[in-house]
Design an enzyme around this catalytic site. Structure first.
Site, PDB file in Angstrom:
ATOM      1  N   GLY A  81       0.726  -1.183   0.029  1.00  0.00           N
ATOM      2  CA  GLY A  81      -0.136   0.000  -0.066  1.00  0.00           C
ATOM      3  C   GLY A  81       0.909   1.425   0.036  1.00  0.00           C
ATOM      4  N   ARG A 141       0.724  -4.894  -5.604  1.00  0.00           N
ATOM      5  CA  ARG A 141       0.944  -6.003  -5.079  1.00  0.00           C
ATOM      6  C   ARG A 141       1.193  -7.232  -6.002  1.00  0.00           C
ATOM      7  NH1 ARG A 141      -1.181  -4.179  -0.047  1.00  0.00           N
ATOM      8  NH2 ARG A 141      -2.833  -2.445  -0.403  1.00  0.00           N
ATOM      9  N   ASP A 159       4.376  -4.694   6.089  1.00  0.00           N
ATOM     10  CA  ASP A 159       4.556  -6.176   6.678  1.00  0.00           C
ATOM     11  C   ASP A 159       4.726  -7.011   5.698  1.00  0.00           C
ATOM     12  OD1 ASP A 159       1.653  -5.674   6.711  1.00  0.00           O
ATOM     13  OD2 ASP A 159       1.862  -7.788   7.339  1.00  0.00           O
ATOM     14  N   THR A 183       4.272   2.562   5.534  1.00  0.00           N
ATOM     15  CA  THR A 183       2.761   2.072   5.753  1.00  0.00           C
ATOM     16  C   THR A 183       2.038   3.027   6.699  1.00  0.00           C
ATOM     17  OG1 THR A 183       1.428   0.217   6.476  1.00  0.00           O
ATOM     18  CG2 THR A 183       3.456   0.417   7.698  1.00  0.00           C
ATOM     19  N   ASP A 214      -0.307   2.203   8.482  1.00  0.00           N
ATOM     20  CA  ASP A 214      -1.063   1.153   9.771  1.00  0.00           C
ATOM     21  C   ASP A 214       0.106   1.083  11.015  1.00  0.00           C
ATOM     22  OD1 ASP A 214      -3.094   0.805   8.157  1.00  0.00           O
ATOM     23  OD2 ASP A 214      -2.285  -1.171   7.105  1.00  0.00           O
ATOM     24  N   ASP A 232       2.006  -1.100  12.010  1.00  0.00           N
ATOM     25  CA  ASP A 232       1.838  -2.246  12.513  1.00  0.00           C
ATOM     26  C   ASP A 232       3.048  -3.150  12.343  1.00  0.00           C
ATOM     27  OD1 ASP A 232       2.004  -2.557   9.631  1.00  0.00           O
ATOM     28  OD2 ASP A 232       0.262  -3.672   9.553  1.00  0.00           O
ATOM     29  N   ARG A 234      -6.750  -2.628   9.058  1.00  0.00           N
ATOM     30  CA  ARG A 234      -7.548  -4.192   9.085  1.00  0.00           C
ATOM     31  C   ARG A 234      -6.949  -4.942  10.258  1.00  0.00           C
ATOM     32  NH1 ARG A 234      -6.057  -4.056   3.216  1.00  0.00           N
ATOM     33  NH2 ARG A 234      -4.154  -4.823   4.046  1.00  0.00           N
TER      34      ARG A 234
HETATM   35  P1  ATP Z   1       0.623  -2.111   3.391  1.00  0.00           P
HETATM   36  O1  ATP Z   1       0.745  -2.513   5.159  1.00  0.00           O
HETATM   37  O2  ATP Z   1       0.485  -0.717   3.402  1.00  0.00           O
HETATM   38  O3  ATP Z   1      -0.700  -2.929   2.975  1.00  0.00           O
HETATM   39  P2  ATP Z   1       2.398  -4.275   2.442  1.00  0.00           P
HETATM   40  O4  ATP Z   1       3.657  -4.369   2.156  1.00  0.00           O
HETATM   41  O5  ATP Z   1       2.206  -4.969   3.820  1.00  0.00           O
HETATM   42  O6  ATP Z   1       2.042  -2.896   2.611  1.00  0.00           O
HETATM   43  P3  ATP Z   1       1.296  -6.246   1.031  1.00  0.00           P
HETATM   44  O7  ATP Z   1       0.310  -6.141  -0.299  1.00  0.00           O
HETATM   45  O8  ATP Z   1       0.666  -7.176   2.243  1.00  0.00           O
HETATM   46  O9  ATP Z   1       1.618  -4.597   1.336  1.00  0.00           O
HETATM   47  O10 ATP Z   1       2.487  -7.042   0.526  1.00  0.00           O
HETATM   48  C1  ATP Z   1       3.257  -6.567  -0.715  1.00  0.00           C
HETATM   49  C2  ATP Z   1       3.499  -7.664  -1.205  1.00  0.00           C
HETATM   50  O11 ATP Z   1       4.704  -8.546  -0.889  1.00  0.00           O
HETATM   51  C3  ATP Z   1       2.595  -8.633  -2.004  1.00  0.00           C
HETATM   52  O12 ATP Z   1       1.671  -8.180  -2.978  1.00  0.00           O
HETATM   53  C4  ATP Z   1       3.574  -9.762  -2.183  1.00  0.00           C
HETATM   54  O13 ATP Z   1       3.885  -9.729  -3.634  1.00  0.00           O
HETATM   55  C5  ATP Z   1       4.716  -9.733  -1.405  1.00  0.00           C
HETATM   56  N1  ATP Z   1       4.503 -10.660  -0.208  1.00  0.00           N
HETATM   57  C6  ATP Z   1       3.821 -10.595   1.062  1.00  0.00           C
HETATM   58  N2  ATP Z   1       3.823 -11.697   1.604  1.00  0.00           N
HETATM   59  C7  ATP Z   1       4.318 -12.768   1.083  1.00  0.00           C
HETATM   60  C8  ATP Z   1       5.228 -14.183   1.292  1.00  0.00           C
HETATM   61  N3  ATP Z   1       4.565 -14.568   2.250  1.00  0.00           N
HETATM   62  N4  ATP Z   1       6.109 -14.418   0.294  1.00  0.00           N
HETATM   63  C9  ATP Z   1       6.517 -13.843  -0.858  1.00  0.00           C
HETATM   64  N5  ATP Z   1       6.066 -12.696  -1.169  1.00  0.00           N
HETATM   65  C10 ATP Z   1       4.818 -11.869  -0.240  1.00  0.00           C
END
Ligand code: ATP
Length: 326
Positions: free
Chosen positions: A14, A75, A106, A129, A131, A133, A175
């Site tokens: 995000g 994503r 995360d 982020t 959040d 978190d 969330r």
């Molecule tokens: P926000 O917290 O703001 O939503 P974020 O970094 O948590 O940001 P996510 O969409 O949860 O956003 O994760 C970003 C990308 O990281 C995912 O689209 C995916 O490609 C990759 N990713 C997340 N978890 C895994 C995993 N367990 N193994 C491999 N890739 C992952």
């Protein structure tokens, strides 16, 4: 000092206000120190598909004040697979990228853990982020701006609530984490704040509304995190209408406005400090750690230790809300 000459930088997951300030700090610190920098567009997706370009100091001019991310974000389901991660690694090799700075939440760090189990590339993360978190940092890039955006919106809602003697249920983002709800709610004098970290006993929430009514409170603002265990604003509103059909209640879901906008000074400074520290850390040989801010100091925490750990919300804060909303 390491021998790294080319680094890649990306934003992932995000978007959050301040990501641009972080990209700027990374690019400028790297160039200042004689490194070549490559921007990777659209996070892991762009890495897999080779959406990679050389960046110069002027490419990050005039972005410190802009929300969103000039590198775009995405994503990527493909990155969750071994083949996807291999394709990403092959692209990094093809472009001669020897180290990475990754800015995200995360999920981004979970992806990083999976990636670096397979491939040995030096990498430093930045907490980007809204959040807040993540462990290993007291603040995340974008959180302060998101809370301020929510505060501004809720203040406006209070004006109209006051005029009509209305109850408003304001749903904010979060969330799994209630930090935006908690901090915006306290700042706006909310009557109640419902967050995922605590069990919401809806009857107790309704009892409090009833007792507020007895005390002739004419305005009620309930701030609800979207991921509250009871539900979001709609579910809470249904219960309120069932028990108090005479009350005039309204819902306001703040949604994506909380992600956008010009970052606050706090997010710009945080992003600048962490981006600068990340590049210096890479040059000093640190790897697979996230740069964060703890007690005002830049710290480094291994990726494994960073991924979502819902820090308990302090009981003192929760008790304070009850006291201050009498
Ligand atoms: P926000 O917290 O703001 O939503 P974020 O970094 O948590 O940001 P996510 O969409 O949860 O956003 O994760 C970003 C990308 O990281 C995912 O689209 C995916 O490609 C990759 N990713 C997340 N978890 C895994 C995993 N367990 N193994 C491999 N890739 C992952």
């Amino acid at each position: 000092m390491s021998t790294i000459k080319k680094i890649g930088v990306m934003t992932s997951g995000g978007d959050s206000p301040g990501m641009n300030a972080a990209v700027r700090a990374v690019v400028r610190t790297a160039i200042y120190n004689g490194l070549e920098v490559y921007g990777i567009r659209r996070g892991y997706d762009g890495m897999i598909h080779g959406d990679i370009f050389r960046m110069e100091a002027h490419d990050v001019s005039n972005i410190i004040q802009r929300g969103g991310t000039i590198l775009k974000t995405a994503r990527s389901k493909e990155f969750m697979t071994e083949e996807g991660r291999k394709a990403a690694y092959d692209q990094l090799k093809k472009h001669g990228i020897e180290a990475l700075v990754m800015i995200g939440g995360d999920g981004t760090f979970r992806g990083a853990v999976a990636f670096f189990k397979q491939y040995d590339i030096p990498a430093i993360g930045l907490p980007g982020t809204i959040d807040k978190d993540l462990s290993g940092t007291d603040f995340t890039i974008g959180f302060d701006t998101a809370v301020n955006t929510a505060v501004e919106a809720i203040d406006k809602i209070r004006d109209t609530a006051e005029s009509h003697d209305r109850l408003f249920i304001v749903e904010v983002m979060g969330r799994d984490a209630g930090y935006i709800a908690l901090n915006s709610g306290i700042s706006c004098g909310a009557e109640d704040i419902l967050i995922p970290e605590t069990v919401t006993r809806i009857n107790e929430v309704l009892d409090r509304i009833e007792s507020d009514e007895h005390r002739k409170k004419t305005v009620h603002i309930l701030v609800v995190a979207e991921g509250d265990d009871f539900g979001g604003a709609k579910e809470v509103d249904e219960k309120i209408r069932e028990r108090f059909p005479e009350l005039s209640s309204r819902i306001c879901i703040l949604g994506h406005i909380q992600r956008g906008g010009s970052p606050t000074y706090a997010d710009r400074v945080l992003a600048s400090r962490l981006g600068h520290a990340a590049v210096i850390a890479l040059m000093e040989g640190k790897t697979q750690v996230m740069s964060g801010i703890q007690n005002g100091q830049v710290t480094f925490t291994p990726f494994e230790g960073v991924v979502k750990q819902n820090t308990p919300i302090s009981e003192d804060m929760l008790n304070m809300i009850r006291t201050l909303s009498i």
